[in-house]
Structures are given as C-alpha cells and as structure tokens.
Scaffold this motif. Structure first.
Motif, PDB file in Angstrom:
ATOM      1  N   ILE A  29       0.966  -1.009  -0.084  1.00  0.00           N
ATOM      2  CA  ILE A  29       0.056  -0.316   0.160  1.00  0.00           C
ATOM      3  C   ILE A  29       0.725   1.098  -0.214  1.00  0.00           C
ATOM      4  O   ILE A  29       0.942   2.259  -0.854  1.00  0.00           O
ATOM      5  N   LEU A  30       1.479   1.360   0.767  1.00  0.00           N
ATOM      6  CA  LEU A  30       2.446   2.599   1.024  1.00  0.00           C
ATOM      7  C   LEU A  30       3.572   2.437  -0.415  1.00  0.00           C
ATOM      8  O   LEU A  30       4.074   4.138  -1.558  1.00  0.00           O
ATOM      9  N   LEU A  31       3.777   1.204  -1.046  1.00  0.00           N
ATOM     10  CA  LEU A  31       4.503   1.012  -1.947  1.00  0.00           C
ATOM     11  C   LEU A  31       4.231   2.042  -3.222  1.00  0.00           C
ATOM     12  O   LEU A  31       4.471   2.942  -4.145  1.00  0.00           O
ATOM     13  N   ILE A  32       2.313   1.541  -2.954  1.00  0.00           N
ATOM     14  CA  ILE A  32       1.443   2.169  -4.444  1.00  0.00           C
ATOM     15  C   ILE A  32       1.193   3.815  -4.916  1.00  0.00           C
ATOM     16  O   ILE A  32       1.079   4.699  -5.349  1.00  0.00           O
ATOM     17  N   GLY A  33       1.423   4.472  -2.846  1.00  0.00           N
ATOM     18  CA  GLY A  33       0.974   5.674  -2.253  1.00  0.00           C
ATOM     19  C   GLY A  33       2.318   6.147  -2.506  1.00  0.00           C
ATOM     20  O   GLY A  33       1.897   7.239  -3.718  1.00  0.00           O
ATOM     21  N   SER A  34       3.222   5.806  -3.245  1.00  0.00           N
ATOM     22  CA  SER A  34       4.774   6.245  -2.670  1.00  0.00           C
ATOM     23  C   SER A  34       4.481   6.847  -4.327  1.00  0.00           C
ATOM     24  O   SER A  34       5.359   8.354  -5.407  1.00  0.00           O
ATOM     25  N   LEU A  35       4.557   5.732  -5.411  1.00  0.00           N
ATOM     26  CA  LEU A  35       4.198   5.954  -6.459  1.00  0.00           C
ATOM     27  C   LEU A  35       3.963   6.561  -7.207  1.00  0.00           C
ATOM     28  O   LEU A  35       4.079   7.296  -8.652  1.00  0.00           O
ATOM     29  N   LEU A  36       2.488   6.439  -7.127  1.00  0.00           N
ATOM     30  CA  LEU A  36       1.699   8.099  -7.613  1.00  0.00           C
ATOM     31  C   LEU A  36       1.469   9.591  -6.836  1.00  0.00           C
ATOM     32  O   LEU A  36       1.545  10.188  -7.691  1.00  0.00           O
ATOM     33  N   SER A  37       2.576   9.128  -5.569  1.00  0.00           N
ATOM     34  CA  SER A  37       2.519  10.532  -5.298  1.00  0.00           C
ATOM     35  C   SER A  37       3.325  11.221  -5.720  1.00  0.00           C
ATOM     36  O   SER A  37       4.037  12.327  -6.874  1.00  0.00           O
ATOM     37  N   TRP A  38       4.481  10.414  -6.242  1.00  0.00           N
ATOM     38  CA  TRP A  38       5.824  10.398  -7.435  1.00  0.00           C
ATOM     39  C   TRP A  38       5.574  10.991  -8.944  1.00  0.00           C
ATOM     40  O   TRP A  38       6.161  11.953  -9.060  1.00  0.00           O
ATOM     41  N   THR A 134      -3.095  14.075   1.234  1.00  0.00           N
ATOM     42  CA  THR A 134      -3.244  12.080   2.141  1.00  0.00           C
ATOM     43  C   THR A 134      -2.303  11.664   2.471  1.00  0.00           C
ATOM     44  O   THR A 134      -2.679  10.567   3.042  1.00  0.00           O
ATOM     45  N   THR A 135      -1.385  11.316   1.220  1.00  0.00           N
ATOM     46  CA  THR A 135       0.130  10.975   1.274  1.00  0.00           C
ATOM     47  C   THR A 135       0.562  11.326   2.487  1.00  0.00           C
ATOM     48  O   THR A 135       1.203  10.593   3.035  1.00  0.00           O
ATOM     49  N   ALA A 136       0.866  12.117   1.964  1.00  0.00           N
ATOM     50  CA  ALA A 136       1.760  13.141   3.573  1.00  0.00           C
ATOM     51  C   ALA A 136       1.174  12.466   4.817  1.00  0.00           C
ATOM     52  O   ALA A 136       1.708  12.411   6.317  1.00  0.00           O
ATOM     53  N   THR A 137      -0.429  12.646   5.123  1.00  0.00           N
ATOM     54  CA  THR A 137      -1.144  12.524   6.198  1.00  0.00           C
ATOM     55  C   THR A 137      -1.559  10.930   6.685  1.00  0.00           C
ATOM     56  O   THR A 137      -1.606  10.764   8.100  1.00  0.00           O
ATOM     57  N   VAL A 138      -1.409  10.415   5.567  1.00  0.00           N
ATOM     58  CA  VAL A 138      -1.409   8.897   6.373  1.00  0.00           C
ATOM     59  C   VAL A 138      -0.256   7.735   6.462  1.00  0.00           C
ATOM     60  O   VAL A 138      -0.344   7.029   7.186  1.00  0.00           O
ATOM     61  N   SER A 139       0.390   8.432   4.946  1.00  0.00           N
ATOM     62  CA  SER A 139       1.067   7.296   5.317  1.00  0.00           C
ATOM     63  C   SER A 139       1.815   7.439   6.309  1.00  0.00           C
ATOM     64  O   SER A 139       2.595   5.557   6.926  1.00  0.00           O
ATOM     65  N   ALA A 186       7.443   7.206   2.165  1.00  0.00           N
ATOM     66  CA  ALA A 186       6.582   8.119   1.175  1.00  0.00           C
ATOM     67  C   ALA A 186       5.815   9.125   1.587  1.00  0.00           C
ATOM     68  O   ALA A 186       5.437   9.967   0.680  1.00  0.00           O
ATOM     69  N   ALA A 187       5.906   9.133   3.032  1.00  0.00           N
ATOM     70  CA  ALA A 187       5.342  10.872   3.357  1.00  0.00           C
ATOM     71  C   ALA A 187       5.943  12.005   3.084  1.00  0.00           C
ATOM     72  O   ALA A 187       5.484  13.017   2.272  1.00  0.00           O
ATOM     73  N   ILE A 188       6.798  12.028   3.829  1.00  0.00           N
ATOM     74  CA  ILE A 188       8.228  13.397   3.315  1.00  0.00           C
ATOM     75  C   ILE A 188       8.458  13.745   2.236  1.00  0.00           C
ATOM     76  O   ILE A 188       7.858  15.039   2.021  1.00  0.00           O
ATOM     77  N   ALA A 193       6.368  18.604  -1.637  1.00  0.00           N
ATOM     78  CA  ALA A 193       6.100  18.846  -2.462  1.00  0.00           C
ATOM     79  C   ALA A 193       4.760  19.949  -2.560  1.00  0.00           C
ATOM     80  O   ALA A 193       4.352  20.669  -3.256  1.00  0.00           O
ATOM     81  N   TYR A 194       3.676  19.424  -1.557  1.00  0.00           N
ATOM     82  CA  TYR A 194       2.049  19.820  -0.835  1.00  0.00           C
ATOM     83  C   TYR A 194       2.725  20.590  -1.177  1.00  0.00           C
ATOM     84  O   TYR A 194       1.908  22.209  -1.487  1.00  0.00           O
ATOM     85  N   ASN A 195       3.760  21.316   0.017  1.00  0.00           N
ATOM     86  CA  ASN A 195       3.611  22.595   0.361  1.00  0.00           C
ATOM     87  C   ASN A 195       4.542  23.111  -0.727  1.00  0.00           C
ATOM     88  O   ASN A 195       4.185  25.382  -0.877  1.00  0.00           O
ATOM     89  N   VAL A 196       5.504  23.016  -1.799  1.00  0.00           N
ATOM     90  CA  VAL A 196       6.401  23.964  -2.048  1.00  0.00           C
ATOM     91  C   VAL A 196       4.543  24.209  -3.266  1.00  0.00           C
ATOM     92  O   VAL A 196       4.843  25.139  -3.803  1.00  0.00           O
ATOM     93  N   MET A 197       4.392  23.573  -3.607  1.00  0.00           N
ATOM     94  CA  MET A 197       3.417  22.821  -5.078  1.00  0.00           C
ATOM     95  C   MET A 197       2.005  24.609  -4.496  1.00  0.00           C
ATOM     96  O   MET A 197       1.437  25.001  -5.372  1.00  0.00           O
ATOM     97  N   GLY A 198       1.958  24.359  -3.393  1.00  0.00           N
ATOM     98  CA  GLY A 198       0.467  24.846  -2.217  1.00  0.00           C
ATOM     99  C   GLY A 198       1.317  26.277  -2.557  1.00  0.00           C
ATOM    100  O   GLY A 198       0.458  27.337  -3.107  1.00  0.00           O
TER     101      GLY A 198
END
Length: 225
Positions: A29-38, A134-139, A186-188, A193-198
C-alpha cells in the motif's frame, strides 16, 4: 549490541521477503501510494513550470496589444497559460454584452465573470493536490500500523519459543520497523511537494487577480476609443 548486530546482518530485501502477509500488504500500500505521489509530483512540477512560462509570454503580448480583439487573436498561442483562461472568460462576457447592449459594459458582471475564470483555473491547478496531502498525512499512520502488528507478531513468536534474548527478537522488530521507515519515505516527499506547490498555486492565483485588474483597465480603454 546484539540488536544492532542482528539488524545489520539483515538486508532490507531480506526483511521484506521474510515479512508477514499483513506487513507485506502494508508495504505494498505504501509503495503504491509513494509511486502515485511521485507521478503527481513530476506531472504538477511540469505543469506549473509550463504555466509560469506561458503566463509570462502571454502577459507580455497582452500589455503590447492595442485592444481586446488583438489579444484574443494572440491568446490562441498561449492556451497553457492560466491567464489565457481568465482572459477567455472576460472576453466572452465583453462580447456577450456588446451584442446585447452595444458599447455599454456592465463592469460588475465583468468582474464576476473574471472571478469565475480565476476559480476555474485554480481548480485545474489544484487537481490531484489532495492526493499529496492524503499521502503525507496517512502514510506515517499506515507505517505505524504495520510496525505495531510486526512487533506483536515478534513478541508472540518470542513467547512461543520461550527465549528472552534480544538476538531472538531483533529480526522481528527490525522487520516491523521497516514499515515505519516506508511510511516516512512516502510521506516526507509528498508533504514537501504539497507545501512547495501550494505556494506556487498561491503565486499564480495572485498573478491572475492582478491580471483581472489589467483586463478591466484595457476594457475601459477599449470602449473609450
């Protein structure tokens, strides 16, 4: 120390392969979340870079244009610029009012239309950003969940074996801690990225607000002529 020695003797691959079924599911689950995030990170980074460059070029053409019709012709070349989307909303409203009211333009209605254009472009820029949040919070919690289950299994195995040495329990604890490490990995990046892109979205939003004022100024000059 026996615990550190046992941990160093095991590679990450060995720990993953020897993990329990639940731990493997957590890691998957973490791997899938990380790949989607990247994937989202690279896609959004490219989108924001292209948008910023297109905005600069379009704004230069907009400021050189003598009237709205000239800008409308040039805007077709900058369809990736968020400012172009705002301009299209405003220009369409001007055209509608000209057809129904002649040269009289309802400035309040035009301002509202420009705000709708800004909102539409911001929505497009913010698309998929919720996944990073979601990834940053839940992972980390998913990783912690896997760690807790792994430690429980390790101590259950320790109790069944009847051995109280750290060498006996260290591999199980090391296996459990891999889930926490995977959750943080996965979270870091997702959080950064969320903060920079925000921040980038806020900058583009501010640029669109300023552009709306320039559009209104050009509209007034256009009808004064």
């Amino acid at each position: 120390m026996p615990f550190i020695g046992a941990f160093l003797q095991l590679s990450i691959v060995e720990l993953v392969l020897g993990a329990s079924l639940i731990s493997k599911i957590v890691l998957a689950i973490l791997l899938i979340g990380s790949l989607l995030s990247w994937t989202i990170i690279f896609a959004k980074w490219s989108q924001f870079k292209t948008a910023a460059e297109a905005n600069t070029t379009f704004l230069r053409a907009f400021r050189k244009a003598p009237n709205l019709d000239a800008v409308a012709v040039a805007a077709e070349q900058f369809n990736k610029a968020p400012l172009t989307g705002v301009f299209d909303f405003g220009y369409e409203e001007v055209v509608r009012q000209m057809k129904s009211r002649g040269q009289i333009v309802n400035k309040v209605a035009l301002e509202r239309t420009l705000q709708l254009g800004i909102s539409e472009e911001l929505t497009r820029l913010e698309r998929s950003m919720s996944w990073l949040a979601t990834t940053a919070t839940v992972s980390p919690f998913i990783g912690l969940f896997g760690t807790v289950l792994g430690i429980i299994n390790a101590f259950q195995g320790l109790g069944s074996a009847g051995s109280a040495s750290l060498r006996a329990v260290a591999p199980g604890i090391a296996d459990a801690l891999v889930a926490t490490a995977a959750g943080l990995a996965a979270a870091i990046p997702a959080a950064i990225a969320y903060n920079v892109m925000g921040h980038s979205i806020k900058e583009i939003g501010a640029r669109m607000e300023d552009f709306a004022l320039e559009f209104l100024n050009l509209t007034e000059r256009h009808f004064e002529e």
